[in-house]
Design a protein around this motif. Structure first.
Motif, PDB file in Angstrom:
ATOM      1  N   GLU A  64     -73.755 -34.475  90.745  1.00  0.00           N
ATOM      2  CA  GLU A  64     -73.823 -35.254  89.464  1.00  0.00           C
ATOM      3  C   GLU A  64     -74.900 -34.790  88.538  1.00  0.00           C
ATOM      4  OE1 GLU A  64     -71.819 -37.080  87.780  1.00  0.00           O
ATOM      5  OE2 GLU A  64     -70.184 -37.398  89.305  1.00  0.00           O
ATOM      6  N   SER A  65     -76.157 -34.431  89.363  1.00  0.00           N
ATOM      7  CA  SER A  65     -77.212 -34.184  88.491  1.00  0.00           C
ATOM      8  C   SER A  65     -77.395 -32.617  87.938  1.00  0.00           C
ATOM      9  CB  SER A  65     -78.625 -34.471  89.218  1.00  0.00           C
ATOM     10  OG  SER A  65     -78.422 -33.764  90.564  1.00  0.00           O
ATOM     11  N   SER A  66     -76.448 -31.868  88.347  1.00  0.00           N
ATOM     12  CA  SER A  66     -76.289 -30.747  88.125  1.00  0.00           C
ATOM     13  C   SER A  66     -76.455 -30.277  86.747  1.00  0.00           C
ATOM     14  CB  SER A  66     -75.298 -29.735  88.629  1.00  0.00           C
ATOM     15  OG  SER A  66     -75.257 -29.897  90.075  1.00  0.00           O
ATOM     16  N   ASP A  67     -77.246 -29.089  86.122  1.00  0.00           N
ATOM     17  CA  ASP A  67     -77.158 -28.526  84.772  1.00  0.00           C
ATOM     18  C   ASP A  67     -76.001 -27.592  84.617  1.00  0.00           C
ATOM     19  OD1 ASP A  67     -77.637 -27.723  82.483  1.00  0.00           O
ATOM     20  OD2 ASP A  67     -79.551 -26.511  82.852  1.00  0.00           O
ATOM     21  N   LEU A  68     -74.999 -28.507  83.864  1.00  0.00           N
ATOM     22  CA  LEU A  68     -73.868 -27.530  83.557  1.00  0.00           C
ATOM     23  C   LEU A  68     -73.901 -26.492  82.603  1.00  0.00           C
ATOM     24  CD1 LEU A  68     -71.193 -30.759  83.819  1.00  0.00           C
ATOM     25  CD2 LEU A  68     -72.022 -29.273  85.763  1.00  0.00           C
ATOM     26  N   ASN A  69     -74.820 -26.389  81.806  1.00  0.00           N
ATOM     27  CA  ASN A  69     -75.108 -25.461  80.886  1.00  0.00           C
ATOM     28  C   ASN A  69     -75.403 -23.728  81.787  1.00  0.00           C
ATOM     29  OD1 ASN A  69     -74.954 -26.314  78.006  1.00  0.00           O
ATOM     30  ND2 ASN A  69     -76.593 -27.690  79.182  1.00  0.00           N
ATOM     31  N   VAL A  70     -75.584 -23.991  83.017  1.00  0.00           N
ATOM     32  CA  VAL A  70     -75.967 -22.571  83.562  1.00  0.00           C
ATOM     33  C   VAL A  70     -74.795 -21.720  83.736  1.00  0.00           C
ATOM     34  CG1 VAL A  70     -76.517 -21.928  86.033  1.00  0.00           C
ATOM     35  CG2 VAL A  70     -77.701 -23.931  85.281  1.00  0.00           C
ATOM     36  N   LEU A  71     -74.883 -20.516  83.712  1.00  0.00           N
ATOM     37  CA  LEU A  71     -73.860 -19.591  83.430  1.00  0.00           C
ATOM     38  C   LEU A  71     -73.323 -19.368  84.748  1.00  0.00           C
ATOM     39  CD1 LEU A  71     -75.771 -16.581  81.363  1.00  0.00           C
ATOM     40  CD2 LEU A  71     -73.881 -18.297  80.404  1.00  0.00           C
ATOM     41  N   VAL A  72     -71.863 -19.259  84.979  1.00  0.00           N
ATOM     42  CA  VAL A  72     -71.329 -18.924  86.100  1.00  0.00           C
ATOM     43  C   VAL A  72     -71.241 -17.657  86.665  1.00  0.00           C
ATOM     44  CG1 VAL A  72     -68.981 -19.379  87.201  1.00  0.00           C
ATOM     45  CG2 VAL A  72     -69.404 -20.979  85.438  1.00  0.00           C
ATOM     46  N   PRO A  73     -71.770 -17.163  87.590  1.00  0.00           N
ATOM     47  CA  PRO A  73     -71.489 -16.092  88.213  1.00  0.00           C
ATOM     48  C   PRO A  73     -70.252 -15.348  88.187  1.00  0.00           C
ATOM     49  CG  PRO A  73     -72.817 -17.354  89.746  1.00  0.00           C
ATOM     50  CD  PRO A  73     -72.289 -18.114  88.715  1.00  0.00           C
ATOM     51  N   GLU A  74     -70.173 -14.156  87.784  1.00  0.00           N
ATOM     52  CA  GLU A  74     -68.784 -13.347  87.663  1.00  0.00           C
ATOM     53  C   GLU A  74     -67.983 -14.013  86.653  1.00  0.00           C
ATOM     54  OE1 GLU A  74     -66.608 -12.337  91.215  1.00  0.00           O
ATOM     55  OE2 GLU A  74     -68.244 -12.914  92.246  1.00  0.00           O
ATOM     56  N   ALA A  75     -68.382 -14.699  85.598  1.00  0.00           N
ATOM     57  CA  ALA A  75     -67.500 -15.387  84.574  1.00  0.00           C
ATOM     58  C   ALA A  75     -68.588 -15.310  83.276  1.00  0.00           C
ATOM     59  CB  ALA A  75     -67.231 -16.766  84.855  1.00  0.00           C
ATOM     60  N   TYR A  76     -69.364 -14.536  82.971  1.00  0.00           N
ATOM     61  CA  TYR A  76     -70.224 -14.283  81.792  1.00  0.00           C
ATOM     62  C   TYR A  76     -69.113 -14.040  80.640  1.00  0.00           C
ATOM     63  CZ  TYR A  76     -73.115 -13.052  78.069  1.00  0.00           C
ATOM     64  OH  TYR A  76     -73.763 -12.822  76.716  1.00  0.00           O
TER      65      TYR A  76
END
Length: 423
Positions: free
Chosen positions: A160-172
């Motif tokens: 729940e505490s994750s930063d969801l603004n982080v880019l997804v690997p392989e999905a830029y």
């Protein structure tokens, strides 16, 4: 030599019965008809079109069993399930009859929306080739493929505490917050099945995309490496099809006369599509943002936007009086004509793919307020990849005012506008 009558080959179209899916399917039918194919449309009772509006097509009905069912956004997976269960048998009957007709023209193939998965079952049984029409960008389909991979690798759900603004690997350029579903929660099995259905194309002869190679190049390339069947990115279909009447809501064309009286590039067009919903608090915030921005506006407020209350009646009287001289509100608008009008200088949108293609073709910059489905992915591409729009901060009191002023009345807005024109 005996004269024989030339017969068109027949293409069978099976659209999913919601506005954003019906329109591109019928546009594809128009294009194919202009290339000498006979078009038969198998449509559900729900949201059925008037055949008299499309005299070049043959329409057949699929009883869908949706009478009395909740067809709101929150129940769409159940709607899909009921529809697929009820439409399979009548679809098979129609197809069997067509294949047995000697004077109906050979059935070349079935083109269907991937949500209508019963088509695959019947077509496989009857040995009829199929193609899927993807009404979303390849970027969205690719995001779902990545989502499934993360699920299989147990890399989501995230804490729940994750930063969801982080880019997804392989999905830029996508972030974790841009996925179809929240990635900090368990994913219900029906949702997983929905995503699997939407990314399974191996039984098809080809995939047709209402997309453009220049916009969708990298996602198309990534998906083509996974799937061996041909891809045909033939969009934007609205530019190659004949004008069609596919709107499920009556259009108020009087707003075009209102636009004629406005200055060039001065009007903000606001429309969140036919399925988006919002609460009353956000509607009021949007209204005051529009009012305080001091920009002329054309605002589409369909009856279902507030899930019950009429949004036009809900607007504060003070807002109506303040904006009477520079605003126009309607329940629905002829969107393609509005976006092509010289008075329109910006578009506040839910980022549906049809709307996005229509506005990109007109060189109009965007303010992105995504709602659901593919909207978040499209919004991210608009703002970060193509750089022809900005995102609105809906949770701040002045978010709408700030976004409108930035797009319509700032140096940054001028640069965004120029990129939209170039694109």
């Amino acid at each position: 030599m005996e004269k024989t009558e030339w017969r068109r080959k027949r293409v069978v179209l099976v659209p999913y019965p919601f506005q954003g899916h019906i329109t591109p399917m019928l546009q594809l039918g128009s294009v194919l008809h202009s290339h000498c194919f006979s078009i038969t449309v198998l449509q559900t009772n729900f949201n059925s079109l008037d055949p008299s509006d499309h005299p070049s097509f043959t329409f057949l009905t699929l009883p869908d069993g949706l009478e009395g069912l909740d067809v709101s956004l929150n129940n769409l997976l159940n709607v899909m399930s009921v529809m697929n269960a009820n439409c399979e048998a009548p679809f098979e009957e129609h197809m069997t009859r067509m294949l047995g007709e000697e004077d109906g023209g050979e059935v070349a193939c079935i083109i269907y929306d991937p949500f209508m998965k019963f088509v695959d079952i019947v077509a496989d049984k009857l040995k009829v080739p199929t193609m899927q029409l993807k009404v979303n960008p390849a970027a969205y389909t690719h995001s779902m493929v990545i989502f499934l991979q993360l699920l299989q690798q147990k890399l989501i759900p995230l804490p729940e505490s994750s930063d969801l603004n982080v880019l997804v690997p392989e999905a830029y350029p996508l972030r974790y917050k841009d996925f179809l579903m929240p990635v900090t929660q368990g994913i219900p099995e029906p949702v997983v099945e929905f995503i699997q259905t939407n990314t399974n194309v191996q039984s098809n002869a080809a995939v047709i995309w209402n997309s453009v190679e220049s916009l969708d190049h990298w996602p198309l390339q990534q998906l083509q490496q996974r799937w061996s069947i041909p891809f045909f990115p033939v969009g934007p279909l609205h530019k190659s099809a004949q004008p069609l009447q596919t709107s499920l809501i009556k259009e108020d064309k009087a707003c075009l006369s209102w636009l004629d009286r406005q200055s060039p590039n001065s009007v903000l067009f606001v429309s969140l599509g036919s399925l988006s919903v919002m609460d009353e608090e956000e509607l009021i915030n949007m209204a005051w943002g529009i009012a305080k921005s001091e920009q002329p506006f054309l605002w589409v407020l369909p009856p279902n936007l507030l899930n019950g209350s009429d949004p036009i009646d809900t607007l504060p009287q003070e807002f109506k009086e303040m904006t009477r001289e520079r605003g126009c509100t309607v329940k629905w608008a002829p969107q393609k004509k509005v976006l092509a009008h010289t008075a329109v200088g910006g578009f506040l949108t839910h980022c549906g793919w049809n709307s996005t293609l229509e506005v990109l073709c007109e060189g109009v910059p965007l303010i992105c307020r995504p709602s659901f489905g593919d909207h978040m992915v499209i919004s991210r591409y608009i703002t970060q990849e193509w750089k022809v729009g900005i995102a609105v901060e809906v949770k701040t009191e002045d978010g709408y005012e700030r976004a409108i002023r930035t797009l319509m009345a700032s140096e940054e807005g001028k640069m965004i506008k120029q990129r939209a024109v170039n694109l």
